[in-house]
Design a protein around this motif. Structure first.
Motif, mmCIF file in Angstrom:
data_model
loop_
_atom_site.group_PDB
_atom_site.id
_atom_site.type_symbol
_atom_site.label_atom_id
_atom_site.label_comp_id
_atom_site.label_asym_id
_atom_site.label_seq_id
_atom_site.Cartn_x
_atom_site.Cartn_y
_atom_site.Cartn_z
ATOM 1 N N TRP A 156 0.822 -1.202 0.000
ATOM 2 C CA TRP A 156 0.000 0.000 0.000
ATOM 3 C C TRP A 156 0.860 1.258 0.000
ATOM 4 N N GLU A 157 1.936 1.258 0.789
ATOM 5 C CA GLU A 157 2.817 2.426 0.836
ATOM 6 C C GLU A 157 3.463 2.702 -0.520
ATOM 7 N N THR A 158 3.899 1.626 -1.218
ATOM 8 C CA THR A 158 4.497 1.832 -2.538
ATOM 9 C C THR A 158 3.462 2.365 -3.526
ATOM 10 N N GLU A 159 2.253 1.821 -3.482
ATOM 11 C CA GLU A 159 1.194 2.308 -4.373
ATOM 12 C C GLU A 159 0.865 3.761 -4.072
ATOM 13 N N LYS A 160 0.790 4.075 -2.777
ATOM 14 C CA LYS A 160 0.470 5.440 -2.362
ATOM 15 C C LYS A 160 1.558 6.403 -2.814
ATOM 16 N N GLN A 217 2.656 10.717 -9.155
ATOM 17 C CA GLN A 217 1.884 11.054 -10.356
ATOM 18 C C GLN A 217 1.139 12.372 -10.177
ATOM 19 N N THR A 218 0.560 12.575 -9.007
ATOM 20 C CA THR A 218 -0.190 13.816 -8.791
ATOM 21 C C THR A 218 0.734 15.017 -8.703
#
Length: 161
Positions: free
Chosen positions: A111-115, A121-122
């Motif tokens: 989850w941390e890597t995805e976040k 990206q943002t």
């Protein structure tokens, strides 16, 4: 229970429909509730679910819900769009997938890597017009291409004079 629908006769190619599955704890295990666009009829729902997801459907019941407008002081504050609710009776029982265990360390790492990827990206995307900004490598390539084109143009002008 008799089958009121025939097998989906029309092929469905990249439908522009959004079917939202809704949890309903009061229904039996073989029934599922969807929120579908108001323009969908029972045949469209049947064809969509059988051709795309390959489920066997016994019955479909639909209910229309009108647009709800919230007003305060005579002014319109919020408008909730119209939708159609479809209760689909399946041949087999449907079970919702289990929720992931958030406390596991491997889940937290993933989850941390995805976040962090989403955050990057943002950050890369500026809010001005939501235009995608080029990556630094692409920007370097573009700058070198522009320089070479400018040099070619200058040589061409010098050769003509």
């Amino acid at each position: 229970m008799s089958r009121s629908f025939g097998q989906g006769l029309r092929e469905v190619w990249f439908p522009n429909l959004i079917f939202r599955m809704v949890r309903s704890p009061t229904l039996p295990a073989n029934q599922v509730v969807f929120r579908v666009p108001p323009r969908c009829n029972k045949f469209d729902i049947f064809s969509y679910l059988t051709n795309i997801y390959g489920v066997k459907i016994l019955d479909i019941r639909t209910m229309n819900y009108a647009t709800q407008i919230t007003r305060r002081g005579g002014k319109e504050i919020r408008r909730e769009g119209a939708y159609k609710k479809a209760i689909v009776t399946l041949d087999d029982d449907f079970t919702w997938p289990t929720k992931p265990d958030v406390d596991k360390p491997e889940f937290k790492e993933e989850w941390e890597t995805e976040k962090s990827k989403l955050y990057e990206q943002t950050v890369k995307r500026k809010l001005k017009g939501w235009r995608r900004r080029p990556e630094p490598e692409d920007k370097k390539k573009l700058d070198t291409y522009r320089k070479t084109q400018k040099e070619k143009e200058e040589r061409r002008i010098e050769g003509l004079e």
